[in-house]
Scaffold this motif. Sequence first.
Motif, PDB file in Angstrom:
ATOM      1  N   SER A 164       3.713   6.186 -12.884  1.00  0.00           N
ATOM      2  CA  SER A 164       2.426   6.628 -13.426  1.00  0.00           C
ATOM      3  C   SER A 164       2.614   7.967 -14.117  1.00  0.00           C
ATOM      4  O   SER A 164       3.705   8.509 -14.130  1.00  0.00           O
ATOM      5  CB  SER A 164       1.382   6.754 -12.316  1.00  0.00           C
ATOM      6  OG  SER A 164       1.389   8.059 -11.794  1.00  0.00           O
ATOM      7  N   ALA A 165       1.544   8.507 -14.676  1.00  0.00           N
ATOM      8  CA  ALA A 165       1.651   9.752 -15.440  1.00  0.00           C
ATOM      9  C   ALA A 165       2.081  10.929 -14.572  1.00  0.00           C
ATOM     10  O   ALA A 165       2.552  11.937 -15.079  1.00  0.00           O
ATOM     11  CB  ALA A 165       0.319  10.061 -16.113  1.00  0.00           C
ATOM     12  N   THR A 166       1.919  10.831 -13.256  1.00  0.00           N
ATOM     13  CA  THR A 166       2.280  11.973 -12.411  1.00  0.00           C
ATOM     14  C   THR A 166       3.437  11.660 -11.463  1.00  0.00           C
ATOM     15  O   THR A 166       3.727  12.442 -10.565  1.00  0.00           O
ATOM     16  CB  THR A 166       1.075  12.413 -11.550  1.00  0.00           C
ATOM     17  OG1 THR A 166       0.622  11.284 -10.806  1.00  0.00           O
ATOM     18  CG2 THR A 166      -0.058  12.931 -12.402  1.00  0.00           C
ATOM     19  N   GLY A 167       4.080  10.536 -11.638  1.00  0.00           N
ATOM     20  CA  GLY A 167       5.227  10.226 -10.781  1.00  0.00           C
ATOM     21  C   GLY A 167       5.192   8.783 -10.330  1.00  0.00           C
ATOM     22  O   GLY A 167       4.298   8.023 -10.696  1.00  0.00           O
ATOM     23  N   GLU A 168       6.183   8.432  -9.493  1.00  0.00           N
ATOM     24  CA  GLU A 168       6.260   7.034  -9.089  1.00  0.00           C
ATOM     25  C   GLU A 168       5.203   6.716  -8.032  1.00  0.00           C
ATOM     26  O   GLU A 168       4.977   7.498  -7.109  1.00  0.00           O
ATOM     27  CB  GLU A 168       7.637   6.695  -8.527  1.00  0.00           C
ATOM     28  CG  GLU A 168       7.819   5.192  -8.416  1.00  0.00           C
ATOM     29  CD  GLU A 168       9.125   4.797  -7.718  1.00  0.00           C
ATOM     30  OE1 GLU A 168       9.941   4.144  -8.352  1.00  0.00           O
ATOM     31  OE2 GLU A 168       9.289   5.148  -6.534  1.00  0.00           O
ATOM     32  N   VAL A 169       4.549   5.573  -8.192  1.00  0.00           N
ATOM     33  CA  VAL A 169       3.594   5.120  -7.187  1.00  0.00           C
ATOM     34  C   VAL A 169       4.066   3.766  -6.663  1.00  0.00           C
ATOM     35  O   VAL A 169       4.872   3.088  -7.290  1.00  0.00           O
ATOM     36  CB  VAL A 169       2.170   4.996  -7.762  1.00  0.00           C
ATOM     37  CG1 VAL A 169       1.647   6.341  -8.201  1.00  0.00           C
ATOM     38  CG2 VAL A 169       2.119   4.002  -8.918  1.00  0.00           C
ATOM     39  N   TRP A 170       3.527   3.419  -5.489  1.00  0.00           N
ATOM     40  CA  TRP A 170       4.000   2.194  -4.829  1.00  0.00           C
ATOM     41  C   TRP A 170       2.830   1.503  -4.150  1.00  0.00           C
ATOM     42  O   TRP A 170       2.053   2.149  -3.439  1.00  0.00           O
ATOM     43  CB  TRP A 170       5.062   2.592  -3.785  1.00  0.00           C
ATOM     44  CG  TRP A 170       5.505   1.492  -2.891  1.00  0.00           C
ATOM     45  CD1 TRP A 170       5.969   0.269  -3.279  1.00  0.00           C
ATOM     46  CD2 TRP A 170       5.563   1.501  -1.457  1.00  0.00           C
ATOM     47  NE1 TRP A 170       6.309  -0.481  -2.181  1.00  0.00           N
ATOM     48  CE2 TRP A 170       6.065   0.251  -1.049  1.00  0.00           C
ATOM     49  CE3 TRP A 170       5.235   2.444  -0.490  1.00  0.00           C
ATOM     50  CZ2 TRP A 170       6.246  -0.084   0.291  1.00  0.00           C
ATOM     51  CZ3 TRP A 170       5.417   2.112   0.840  1.00  0.00           C
ATOM     52  CH2 TRP A 170       5.926   0.865   1.222  1.00  0.00           C
ATOM     53  N   MET A 171       2.665   0.212  -4.399  1.00  0.00           N
ATOM     54  CA  MET A 171       1.597  -0.551  -3.763  1.00  0.00           C
ATOM     55  C   MET A 171       2.122  -1.092  -2.445  1.00  0.00           C
ATOM     56  O   MET A 171       2.923  -2.028  -2.426  1.00  0.00           O
ATOM     57  CB  MET A 171       1.151  -1.686  -4.692  1.00  0.00           C
ATOM     58  CG  MET A 171       0.036  -2.562  -4.142  1.00  0.00           C
ATOM     59  SD  MET A 171      -1.441  -1.667  -3.597  1.00  0.00           S
ATOM     60  CE  MET A 171      -2.222  -1.239  -5.139  1.00  0.00           C
ATOM     61  N   ARG A 172       1.697  -0.459  -1.339  1.00  0.00           N
ATOM     62  CA  ARG A 172       2.219  -0.861  -0.029  1.00  0.00           C
ATOM     63  C   ARG A 172       1.774  -2.293   0.289  1.00  0.00           C
ATOM     64  O   ARG A 172       0.572  -2.576   0.316  1.00  0.00           O
ATOM     65  CB  ARG A 172       1.710   0.104   1.040  1.00  0.00           C
ATOM     66  CG  ARG A 172       2.313  -0.165   2.403  1.00  0.00           C
ATOM     67  CD  ARG A 172       2.218   1.046   3.294  1.00  0.00           C
ATOM     68  NE  ARG A 172       0.864   1.302   3.762  1.00  0.00           N
ATOM     69  CZ  ARG A 172       0.532   2.325   4.563  1.00  0.00           C
ATOM     70  NH1 ARG A 172       1.483   3.184   4.951  1.00  0.00           N
ATOM     71  NH2 ARG A 172      -0.698   2.514   4.957  1.00  0.00           N
ATOM     72  N   PRO A 173       2.739  -3.191   0.557  1.00  0.00           N
ATOM     73  CA  PRO A 173       2.355  -4.598   0.734  1.00  0.00           C
ATOM     74  C   PRO A 173       1.548  -4.855   2.018  1.00  0.00           C
ATOM     75  O   PRO A 173       0.725  -5.770   2.034  1.00  0.00           O
ATOM     76  CB  PRO A 173       3.683  -5.351   0.780  1.00  0.00           C
ATOM     77  CG  PRO A 173       4.757  -4.338   0.807  1.00  0.00           C
ATOM     78  CD  PRO A 173       4.187  -2.987   0.546  1.00  0.00           C
ATOM     79  N   GLU A 174       1.755  -4.061   3.048  1.00  0.00           N
ATOM     80  CA  GLU A 174       1.086  -4.335   4.325  1.00  0.00           C
ATOM     81  C   GLU A 174      -0.437  -4.278   4.220  1.00  0.00           C
ATOM     82  O   GLU A 174      -1.143  -5.035   4.874  1.00  0.00           O
ATOM     83  CB  GLU A 174       1.523  -3.341   5.414  1.00  0.00           C
ATOM     84  CG  GLU A 174       2.949  -3.507   5.898  1.00  0.00           C
ATOM     85  CD  GLU A 174       3.935  -2.761   5.024  1.00  0.00           C
ATOM     86  OE1 GLU A 174       3.500  -2.080   4.057  1.00  0.00           O
ATOM     87  OE2 GLU A 174       5.156  -2.877   5.260  1.00  0.00           O
ATOM     88  N   ASP A 175      -0.931  -3.335   3.437  1.00  0.00           N
ATOM     89  CA  ASP A 175      -2.392  -3.156   3.404  1.00  0.00           C
ATOM     90  C   ASP A 175      -2.955  -3.053   1.985  1.00  0.00           C
ATOM     91  O   ASP A 175      -4.158  -2.861   1.805  1.00  0.00           O
ATOM     92  CB  ASP A 175      -2.782  -1.914   4.203  1.00  0.00           C
ATOM     93  CG  ASP A 175      -2.095  -0.654   3.692  1.00  0.00           C
ATOM     94  OD1 ASP A 175      -1.173  -0.785   2.852  1.00  0.00           O
ATOM     95  OD2 ASP A 175      -2.458   0.447   4.112  1.00  0.00           O
ATOM     96  N   HIS A 176      -2.088  -3.164   0.963  1.00  0.00           N
ATOM     97  CA  HIS A 176      -2.524  -3.055  -0.437  1.00  0.00           C
ATOM     98  C   HIS A 176      -3.162  -1.702  -0.735  1.00  0.00           C
ATOM     99  O   HIS A 176      -4.168  -1.601  -1.428  1.00  0.00           O
ATOM    100  CB  HIS A 176      -3.488  -4.195  -0.805  1.00  0.00           C
ATOM    101  CG  HIS A 176      -2.827  -5.530  -0.803  1.00  0.00           C
ATOM    102  ND1 HIS A 176      -3.474  -6.689  -1.137  1.00  0.00           N
ATOM    103  CD2 HIS A 176      -1.561  -5.887  -0.504  1.00  0.00           C
ATOM    104  CE1 HIS A 176      -2.637  -7.710  -1.033  1.00  0.00           C
ATOM    105  NE2 HIS A 176      -1.469  -7.246  -0.638  1.00  0.00           N
ATOM    106  N   GLN A 177      -2.563  -0.669  -0.165  1.00  0.00           N
ATOM    107  CA  GLN A 177      -3.000   0.708  -0.428  1.00  0.00           C
ATOM    108  C   GLN A 177      -1.936   1.362  -1.300  1.00  0.00           C
ATOM    109  O   GLN A 177      -0.758   1.363  -0.940  1.00  0.00           O
ATOM    110  CB  GLN A 177      -3.164   1.464   0.892  1.00  0.00           C
ATOM    111  CG  GLN A 177      -3.294   2.974   0.770  1.00  0.00           C
ATOM    112  CD  GLN A 177      -4.607   3.400   0.120  1.00  0.00           C
ATOM    113  OE1 GLN A 177      -5.680   3.055   0.567  1.00  0.00           O
ATOM    114  NE2 GLN A 177      -4.502   4.127  -0.978  1.00  0.00           N
ATOM    115  N   LEU A 178      -2.364   1.903  -2.451  1.00  0.00           N
ATOM    116  CA  LEU A 178      -1.405   2.554  -3.337  1.00  0.00           C
ATOM    117  C   LEU A 178      -0.936   3.879  -2.740  1.00  0.00           C
ATOM    118  O   LEU A 178      -1.739   4.658  -2.243  1.00  0.00           O
ATOM    119  CB  LEU A 178      -2.032   2.819  -4.714  1.00  0.00           C
ATOM    120  CG  LEU A 178      -1.031   3.251  -5.784  1.00  0.00           C
ATOM    121  CD1 LEU A 178      -0.240   2.071  -6.304  1.00  0.00           C
ATOM    122  CD2 LEU A 178      -1.727   3.963  -6.936  1.00  0.00           C
ATOM    123  N   MET A 179       0.362   4.100  -2.785  1.00  0.00           N
ATOM    124  CA  MET A 179       0.923   5.368  -2.337  1.00  0.00           C
ATOM    125  C   MET A 179       1.192   6.198  -3.587  1.00  0.00           C
ATOM    126  O   MET A 179       2.025   5.823  -4.411  1.00  0.00           O
ATOM    127  CB  MET A 179       2.241   5.135  -1.594  1.00  0.00           C
ATOM    128  CG  MET A 179       2.104   4.276  -0.359  1.00  0.00           C
ATOM    129  SD  MET A 179       1.068   5.109   0.849  1.00  0.00           S
ATOM    130  CE  MET A 179       0.175   3.727   1.501  1.00  0.00           C
TER     131      MET A 179
END
Lengths: 314, 416
Positions: B351-366
């Motif tokens: 993303s524009a401010t760094g790497e993000v990750w969609m946590r598979p366990e709960d679908h919460q973006l990190m």
Amino acid sequence: MEFFLTSLLNGLSYGLLLFMLSSGLTLIFSMMGVLNFAHASFYMLGAYFAYQISSAIGFWPALVIAPLVLGLAGALLERYGLRTVHKSGHVAELLFTVGVALLVEEIVPLIWGRMAVKYAIPRELDFTLFSLFSTSFPAYRGFMLLVSVGMMVLLYVVLTRSRIGLIIQAALTHPEMVGALGHNVPRVFMLVFGVGTALAGLAGVIGGNAFVTEPSMAAAVGSIVFVIAVVGGLGSLEGAFIASLVLGIIQTFSVALDYSLSDLFAGSEVALLHDEALRSLFSIRISQMAPMIPYLVMVLMLIFRPQGLMGKRE
Amino acid sequence: MSEKIARAGILVIFAVFLMAWPAVAADTIKIAHIDPMSGAFADAGERADKMLRAVVNEINAKGGVLGGKKLEVVTLDNKQSPQESLLMLKKATDEGIHFITQGHGSNNAAALSEAITKIYQRTPEKAVLYLNFSAVDPELTNDKCNFWHFRFDSNSDMKVAAIVSYLARQKSVKKVYLIGQDYAHGRAVRDAARRLLAQKLPNVKIVGDDLHPTGKVKDFSPYVAKIKASGADTVITGNWGNNDLGLLVKAGKEGGLKVNWFTFYAEAGGTPAAIGEAGVDHVYQVSEYHTNIPNSSIEPFVRKFEKETGMSFYYLRMKTAIEMLAKAINQAKSADPLKVAKALEGMRYQSATGEVWMRPEDHQLMAPLYISVMTKAGPKLKYKHDVNRSGFGFRTEALIALKDSVLPTTCRMARP
């Protein structure tokens, strides 16, 4: 002690603010019997007009011009709108003012947008008036209090001590007689309505920069002004004044009270307290309820004393 | 008479045909945006809609998805009510839309999230994938989590965790006061703050906490007097809006209260203008983005958006959500919601401010979170970009590493 005095001061100033907001409504109701639902809309228009005028020629001219413009608008509204529907009775009048309120609510965002406009307190009044212990009292708040008290005194004197006040009071109960004596009764009502909306406008000019000037500001004060009018007694200026102060002080102090029903019974083994379903009810603190207290008082007032504190009408 | 009716009938058929025509011809992938477009919260909804359209236009200008298919936004007004949200969801599924996005109000989000689970159970061919860009109730990715819901904003627990980890570095913080709006969000923030402060900063005392009704308080001076009497040096609040946040901070300044305010939404819409001078160096914000992040790749897009609409860009998280959706559609080589959802799970994205990750366990973006503080800003000042021409903007105080804001989840997701 410091907390008590600050809260008392806060309560007084909040109460006077409430009076400023509701005086126009009470005036129109007491003199004309019309419950003006568009009152809060005129308050909002006052704020927006003041914003527009003050960004062109400054706050002080706006303080005079905006209420005058709104007074004129109110008078015209009475002459060409309200007077026509008056024949159909009070319900028609009520619906008419509700219609005006809805109209204003839609038109304002069309002109000024949905976002809050930048209507700031004038530099001349942006300083600390005095300090009480370590709490400062802003000058603008003092200015608001002054205007509110001024409104009260002026209305009282005009209505009870002046000739025009006597005619207005007489026109309320004996319109035919007053007319027969050569006074233009419809024009008297037009004047009263105009003054009522001008007062709402003045409250808007002063409240708009103390709070936020945005399209939802009418809805935000709409309910509380009716509470004041009802608790004070529909149609009684003195009642509205007392109700404003009392409610302002009660609400301010109740914010400080962190007690709940469960504290009251703490220590005693009341079975109800251990009921899961009721526990959340008992743990509501008074401070949490504070902003609801005026509405609670209104409901109680309607049950036990429907005419309000000093109301003359049923 | 009957001739008139016949003529009217023909006109109606013609009109319906005309309306249906572009939809058939364009063959786009539709995203329904369900948010308030009328009523007291319309300002926020309309802003979000303009930003969403700008984001979608940018993707389309670069060639869309699946080698040339365009995305299309369908705006649906939920009047900020859960019931209306469900009606709008129904409307979207009736039109054959498989992607919805929403951001305002966790109550609406909860209603939508529950409804889309049922839609898949009853009519799998109508499955709906839900991109939540701003409803932050932690429950939505914990006990109430569901496979079709993806959240792209850090939930309020994570935001509070970020604030607490920042406070831990400030030696001057001794007494904290909590104040919030009396509904799910305000309560969630309060509970998280109580829990995390006790865990991570046992020496910091919570000297008071208050809940007040949302949007009903005109005069905050009694609350300010109370905060002052408590001796607090820091206030944490989830409050949002010109009234509940703007007036609160203003009343604080008027009452001579000297505290630092830690907020979630100080930058949204007209709030910086409403807070004004009182917030400079005292109102902090936890967010994934603010207008003065240096050298971010989003710059050209943001400047273009400002020029075209006259408003500041706010929702980086929404931009990330739509871009990740586009990427997932391309990866899945299909706009089938189930395949797209599987591609989104666990996705890493720059993303524009760094790497993000969609946590598979709960679908919460990190996503990385910034702690920023309000500052005077403008073209001629050190911080160039003010928010919505208010003369105020934000400057970065700290970037909170993921390890300091990530929390475990209680989600036990049923997967199709």
